[in-house]
Design a protein around this motif. Structure first.
Motif, PDB file in Angstrom:
ATOM      1  N   MET A  46      57.325  54.536  74.178  1.00 11.03           N
ATOM      2  CA  MET A  46      56.049  54.949  73.591  1.00 11.03           C
ATOM      3  C   MET A  46      56.244  55.372  72.134  1.00 11.03           C
ATOM      4  N   LEU A  47      57.289  56.137  71.855  1.00 12.81           N
ATOM      5  CA  LEU A  47      57.554  56.601  70.496  1.00 12.81           C
ATOM      6  C   LEU A  47      58.007  55.481  69.576  1.00 12.81           C
ATOM      7  N   SER A  48      58.652  54.477  70.120  1.00 12.22           N
ATOM      8  CA  SER A  48      59.173  53.379  69.307  1.00 12.22           C
ATOM      9  C   SER A  48      58.132  52.313  69.014  1.00 12.22           C
ATOM     10  N   ASP A  49      56.996  52.365  69.688  1.00  5.48           N
ATOM     11  CA  ASP A  49      55.937  51.385  69.481  1.00  5.48           C
ATOM     12  C   ASP A  49      55.163  51.740  68.212  1.00  5.48           C
ATOM     13  N   ASP A  50      55.183  50.855  67.228  1.00  3.24           N
ATOM     14  CA  ASP A  50      54.520  51.103  65.945  1.00  3.24           C
ATOM     15  C   ASP A  50      53.010  51.292  66.076  1.00  3.24           C
ATOM     16  N   CYS A  51      52.416  50.783  67.152  1.00  3.42           N
ATOM     17  CA  CYS A  51      50.966  50.931  67.353  1.00  3.42           C
ATOM     18  C   CYS A  51      50.575  52.382  67.608  1.00  3.42           C
ATOM     19  N   ASN A  53      52.038  55.097  66.047  1.00  4.20           N
ATOM     20  CA  ASN A  53      52.485  55.969  64.957  1.00  4.20           C
ATOM     21  C   ASN A  53      51.404  56.881  64.403  1.00  4.20           C
ATOM     22  N   ASP A  54      50.143  56.525  64.572  1.00  3.53           N
ATOM     23  CA  ASP A  54      49.069  57.381  64.084  1.00  3.53           C
ATOM     24  C   ASP A  54      48.745  58.505  65.064  1.00  3.53           C
ATOM     25  N   VAL A  55      49.336  58.439  66.271  1.00  6.47           N
ATOM     26  CA  VAL A  55      49.053  59.416  67.323  1.00  6.47           C
ATOM     27  C   VAL A  55      50.277  60.269  67.652  1.00  6.47           C
ATOM     28  N   ILE A  56      51.430  59.625  67.781  1.00  7.58           N
ATOM     29  CA  ILE A  56      52.671  60.306  68.122  1.00  7.58           C
ATOM     30  C   ILE A  56      53.806  59.604  67.383  1.00  7.58           C
ATOM     31  N   THR A  57      54.696  60.369  66.774  1.00  9.34           N
ATOM     32  CA  THR A  57      55.720  59.739  65.945  1.00  9.34           C
ATOM     33  C   THR A  57      57.001  60.559  65.939  1.00  9.34           C
ATOM     34  N   TRP A  58      58.109  59.880  65.645  1.00 12.33           N
ATOM     35  CA  TRP A  58      59.391  60.558  65.478  1.00 12.33           C
ATOM     36  C   TRP A  58      59.344  61.405  64.221  1.00 12.33           C
ATOM     37  N   MET A  59      60.023  62.534  64.224  1.00 11.15           N
ATOM     38  CA  MET A  59      60.213  63.323  63.020  1.00 11.15           C
ATOM     39  C   MET A  59      61.246  62.578  62.165  1.00 11.15           C
ATOM     40  N   PRO A  60      61.288  62.796  60.864  1.00  6.52           N
ATOM     41  CA  PRO A  60      62.194  62.035  59.986  1.00  6.52           C
ATOM     42  C   PRO A  60      63.667  62.100  60.389  1.00  6.52           C
ATOM     43  N   HIS A  61      64.115  63.212  60.956  1.00  4.57           N
ATOM     44  CA  HIS A  61      65.521  63.335  61.336  1.00  4.57           C
ATOM     45  C   HIS A  61      65.827  62.646  62.659  1.00  4.57           C
ATOM     46  N   GLY A  62      64.813  62.290  63.455  1.00  9.58           N
ATOM     47  CA  GLY A  62      65.014  61.540  64.690  1.00  9.58           C
ATOM     48  C   GLY A  62      65.413  62.363  65.900  1.00  9.58           C
ATOM     49  N   ARG A  63      65.428  63.671  65.786  1.00  6.08           N
ATOM     50  CA  ARG A  63      65.837  64.506  66.919  1.00  6.08           C
ATOM     51  C   ARG A  63      64.657  65.058  67.703  1.00  6.08           C
ATOM     52  N   SER A  64      63.470  64.882  67.205  1.00  4.02           N
ATOM     53  CA  SER A  64      62.275  65.359  67.888  1.00  4.02           C
ATOM     54  C   SER A  64      61.094  64.479  67.467  1.00  4.02           C
ATOM     55  N   PHE A  65      59.975  64.705  68.105  1.00  2.00           N
ATOM     56  CA  PHE A  65      58.778  63.949  67.750  1.00  2.00           C
ATOM     57  C   PHE A  65      57.596  64.890  67.617  1.00  2.00           C
ATOM     58  N   LYS A  66      56.521  64.365  67.049  1.00  2.00           N
ATOM     59  CA  LYS A  66      55.340  65.182  66.780  1.00  2.00           C
ATOM     60  C   LYS A  66      54.097  64.460  67.279  1.00  2.00           C
ATOM     61  N   VAL A  67      53.245  65.200  67.975  1.00  2.00           N
ATOM     62  CA  VAL A  67      51.948  64.683  68.398  1.00  2.00           C
ATOM     63  C   VAL A  67      50.978  64.938  67.258  1.00  2.00           C
ATOM     64  N   LEU A  68      50.438  63.867  66.682  1.00  2.85           N
ATOM     65  CA  LEU A  68      49.533  63.981  65.536  1.00  2.85           C
ATOM     66  C   LEU A  68      48.075  64.112  65.955  1.00  2.85           C
ATOM     67  N   ASN A  69      47.721  63.497  67.093  1.00  5.04           N
ATOM     68  CA  ASN A  69      46.342  63.526  67.561  1.00  5.04           C
ATOM     69  C   ASN A  69      46.358  63.626  69.087  1.00  5.04           C
ATOM     70  N   ARG A  70      46.179  64.825  69.579  1.00  8.11           N
ATOM     71  CA  ARG A  70      46.269  65.081  71.020  1.00  8.11           C
ATOM     72  C   ARG A  70      45.216  64.313  71.814  1.00  8.11           C
ATOM     73  N   GLU A  71      43.992  64.271  71.320  1.00  6.21           N
ATOM     74  CA  GLU A  71      42.909  63.591  72.034  1.00  6.21           C
ATOM     75  C   GLU A  71      43.186  62.094  72.164  1.00  6.21           C
ATOM     76  N   GLU A  72      43.639  61.474  71.083  1.00  2.76           N
ATOM     77  CA  GLU A  72      43.977  60.041  71.116  1.00  2.76           C
ATOM     78  C   GLU A  72      45.186  59.777  72.009  1.00  2.76           C
ATOM     79  N   LEU A  73      46.136  60.701  72.016  1.00  2.00           N
ATOM     80  CA  LEU A  73      47.302  60.551  72.881  1.00  2.00           C
ATOM     81  C   LEU A  73      46.863  60.479  74.338  1.00  2.00           C
ATOM     82  N   VAL A  74      45.962  61.366  74.740  1.00  4.42           N
ATOM     83  CA  VAL A  74      45.501  61.415  76.127  1.00  4.42           C
ATOM     84  C   VAL A  74      44.612  60.224  76.465  1.00  4.42           C
ATOM     85  N   SER A  75      43.729  59.847  75.562  1.00  5.20           N
ATOM     86  CA  SER A  75      42.768  58.789  75.887  1.00  5.20           C
ATOM     87  C   SER A  75      43.298  57.377  75.676  1.00  5.20           C
TER      88      SER A  75
END
Length: 104
Positions: A46-51, A53-75
């Motif tokens: 899921m994190l590696s899928d470029d589609c 990236n506007d919702v959930i993405t790796w942090m620049p260092h690659g050790r964690s990730f960030k949810v950018l849009n919780r509603e879009e992530l769920v829906s």
């Protein structure tokens, strides 16, 4: 002065390696008997899928990730990878796998 028995200085290599794009550089995730359908493999896919990236993405260092849009992530994103449909269920599963990258 004679320095015949001078101690040898050893240095530790602290070179940082960014593994956030591990699959795209040719490596593979370890797969379980389920054939890569376990939770950590799904999260990584899921994190590696470029589609996504506007919702959930790796942090620049690659050790964690960030949810950018919780509603879009769920829906939009979670239903494509998991049976659960709630953010709380997703985070509970993340917390159950202590070895997964942390999220922000």
């Amino acid at each position: 002065m004679d320095f015949v028995n001078e101690p040898t200085i050893k240095y530790v290599d602290h070179t940082y390696h960014d593994f956030s794009r591990f699959l795209s550089s040719g490596g593979e995730l370890r797969k379980s008997k389920k054939g890569g359908k376990n939770f950590p493999a799904k999260v990584h896919r899921m994190l590696s899928d470029d589609c996504n990236n506007d919702v959930i993405t790796w942090m620049p260092h690659g050790r964690s990730f960030k949810v950018l849009n919780r509603e879009e992530l769920v829906s939009r994103v979670i239903p494509n990878y998991f049976v659960c449909g709630k953010y709380e269920s997703f985070t509970r599963q993340l917390n159950g796998w202590g070895e997964l990258p942390s999220y922000h």
